[in-house]
Design a protein around this motif. Structure first.
Motif, PDB file in Angstrom:
ATOM      1  N   GLU A 124      -7.714  -2.202   5.220  1.00  0.00           N
ATOM      2  CA  GLU A 124      -6.276  -2.429   5.294  1.00  0.00           C
ATOM      3  C   GLU A 124      -5.915  -3.634   6.162  1.00  0.00           C
ATOM      4  O   GLU A 124      -4.812  -4.151   6.070  1.00  0.00           O
ATOM      5  CB  GLU A 124      -5.576  -1.176   5.831  1.00  0.00           C
ATOM      6  N   TYR A 127       1.677  -7.432   7.525  1.00  0.00           N
ATOM      7  CA  TYR A 127       0.997  -7.011   6.305  1.00  0.00           C
ATOM      8  C   TYR A 127       0.842  -8.135   5.285  1.00  0.00           C
ATOM      9  O   TYR A 127      -0.063  -8.111   4.464  1.00  0.00           O
ATOM     10  CB  TYR A 127       1.708  -5.804   5.678  1.00  0.00           C
ATOM     11  N   THR A 183      -0.973  -3.158  10.756  1.00  0.00           N
ATOM     12  CA  THR A 183      -1.029  -4.576  10.397  1.00  0.00           C
ATOM     13  C   THR A 183      -0.038  -5.428  11.178  1.00  0.00           C
ATOM     14  O   THR A 183       0.114  -6.620  10.888  1.00  0.00           O
ATOM     15  CB  THR A 183      -0.774  -4.742   8.889  1.00  0.00           C
ATOM     16  N   ARG A 197       0.826  -1.213   0.000  1.00  0.00           N
ATOM     17  CA  ARG A 197       0.000   0.000   0.000  1.00  0.00           C
ATOM     18  C   ARG A 197       0.860   1.262   0.000  1.00  0.00           C
ATOM     19  O   ARG A 197       0.335   2.368  -0.053  1.00  0.00           O
ATOM     20  CB  ARG A 197      -0.946   0.000   1.206  1.00  0.00           C
ATOM     21  N   THR A 232       0.629   0.985   7.822  1.00  0.00           N
ATOM     22  CA  THR A 232      -0.695   0.434   8.143  1.00  0.00           C
ATOM     23  C   THR A 232      -0.629  -0.272   9.499  1.00  0.00           C
ATOM     24  O   THR A 232       0.446  -0.734   9.915  1.00  0.00           O
ATOM     25  CB  THR A 232      -1.169  -0.566   7.067  1.00  0.00           C
TER      26      THR A 232
END
Length: 483
Positions: free
Chosen positions: A216, A196, A179, A173, A177
């Motif tokens: 996300e 991620y 993640t 991305r 994020t």
């Protein structure tokens, strides 16, 4: 002259006394004749209800054992533990509990912002050790108490989206994020650590399959590692919940966020009771999903037909519309309210209070597996009525279904019964006046009664089963045979 008068009065008093003493004390005090001396007929005794417990049809009811933002916080498991025996006695055989693990909102989380799949209220993270519902020990006590009362515990499963991880750079991305899930970042249990690569998009999948939440951090179920941790490994979410925690089945949250094969693969691996939240009022969509997965589904088609017929359009013809229970009664979980519909501000997504009991009368008498909403059952104005409807469902609601009559304000349906079970006739009316209608029953020369208790009328069918039944104004009645 005076002596004769006294003697006459004396004889009169003796006669009256003897007459009164000759009357049996058990003799009726009313004269069984009218003014002309004609003997009056003895009043017919009231008909006796059949013993519903003698007609146990093997069917039971599920309880959604929570509502949105339950209170008091940290005491919910203990609250449910104190209620489960009474629910079992009432005829409930499963309770659906909320997501039981730690969410990003910590002590305020309802669990749908899932962070740590293995923290049932024992790790300090997101500002709390206990979940909103209590500790792991209290949850285990609830599960054991339920099992002791022959009640299964159904866990809410969120495997679409995650929340509460740490920031990391995500090359897919090209930005940071949330993640990163590990012991320091929202996953104190250390099980199912993820980054991620476990979410869309990644080196395996370049697209998000349509999730509306937490795009996300939408788990990629195509990755073998995600499959291993969710259902394949011995200590996967599915197997740990089943074998260690003692859960008996699953309510899959928001299945629109992942493909149907995921539910099928889960069930093929671990089995158990299963129902999915596929929020779609189209019965064909629900039908296709249960065929593809083998899971039950909440019958949103039935829910919306009830909402349309009782509320939105005030036309009971809606109740004959297409619903999942008509095709797959064993896969349909019918309901009148849940935690989402009751907090939704959209009036087309809930059934008004004044129509709740008519809606429950519908799902308790029709095919499908009814689910009662906690706030409805624990409502003092509803509870006795719901207990009675559950008793009727678990006894007389059996056999083929036949709609006998329907128009804008009347709906009459018959369950034909099986074997010695007589079945029932449901009569719903949204008219402002009492309604009566002649229908064809399966009962010849038998006096009927309304087992809902809403009508005191006791009609008798003729030799062909024809009988006139009634429904109270803006209410319902449920008819069956008497002794």
């Amino acid at each position: 002259m005076i002596n004769k008068r006294i003697y006459f009065i004396f004889l009169l008093l003796v006669g009256v006394l003897l007459a009164s003493c000759s009357k049996d004390s058990d003799e009726p005090t009313t004269d069984p004749t009218d003014d002309q001396g004609t003997e009056q007929p003895t009043p017919e005794p009231d008909p006796e209800a059949i013993d519903l417990s003698a007609y146990d049809n093997g069917e039971r009811v599920m309880m959604q054992a929570f509502y949105w933002d339950v209170e008091p916080r940290f005491e919910w498991w203990t609250n449910l533990t104190g209620k489960v025996a009474g629910w079992s006695d009432a005829g409930i055989n499963r309770i659906w509990i909320p997501v039981a693990t730690k969410g990003q909102s910590g002590g305020y989380s309802m669990g749908y912002d899932v962070s740590d799949y293995f923290d049932f209220g024992e790790f300090s993270q997101h500002g709390t050790i206990e979940t909103r519902f209590g500790s792991r020990a209290e949850l285990e006590e609830l599960i054991q108490t339920a099992h002791d009362n022959d009640v299964e515990v159904i866990e809410d499963i969120v495997i679409n989206h995650n929340s509460g991880g740490g920031l990391e750079y995500n090359p897919y991305r090209d930005k940071d994020t949330y993640t990163l899930f590990d012991e320091e970042h929202g996953n104190a249990s250390g099980m199912f650590n993820r980054n991620y690569e476990d979410f869309y998009p990644n080196s395996v999948s370049n697209y998000d399959p349509g999730s509306l939440f937490y795009a996300e951090t939408n788990l990629d179920h195509n990755r073998e590692r995600v499959q291993d941790w969710l259902w394949k490994k011995d200590n996967s979410v599915a197997k740990y919940y089943q074998n260690v925690m003692g859960f008996d089945g699953w309510r899959f949250d928001y299945v629109l966020g992942y493909e149907p094969w995921v539910v099928k693969a889960w069930l093929d691996e671990v089995g158990g009771f299963s129902v999915v939240e596929l929020w779609d009022g189209n019965a064909d969509v629900l039908k296709n999903y249960v065929e593809e997965t083998g899971s039950r589904a909440f019958d949103f088609a039935s829910f919306y037909k009830l909402e349309e017929g009782l509320d939105r359009y005030e036309d009971l013809n809606s109740l004959t519309g297409s619903q999942l229970w008509q095709t797959y009664p064993d896969k349909s979980v019918t309901f009148t309210a849940n935690h989402d519909t009751e907090k939704d501000s959209n009036e087309d997504n809930y059934i008004k209070r004044e129509n709740k009991m008519k809606a429950y009368a519908y799902i308790m008498t029709h095919p499908g597996y009814p689910c009662v909403f906690y706030l409805d059952y624990e409502d003092s104005e509803f509870q006795d009525e719901l207990k009675n409807l559950i008793a009727i469902h678990n006894s007389l609601a059996t056999g083929e279904t036949e709609v006998l009559y329907v128009d804008e304000d009347e709906y009459i349906m018959k369950r034909n019964g099986t074997g010695t079970n007589p079945g029932l006739i449901l009569y719903i009316s949204i008219s402002n006046s009492t309604k009566r209608r002649a229908v064809s029953s399966n009962w010849n020369n038998i006096t009927l009664m309304d087992y809902s208790g809403n009508s005191t009328y006791n009609p008798t069918s003729d030799e062909n089963g024809a009988v006139t039944i009634e429904a109270p104004a803006n209410g319902y009645s449920i008819w069956s045979i008497t002794e």
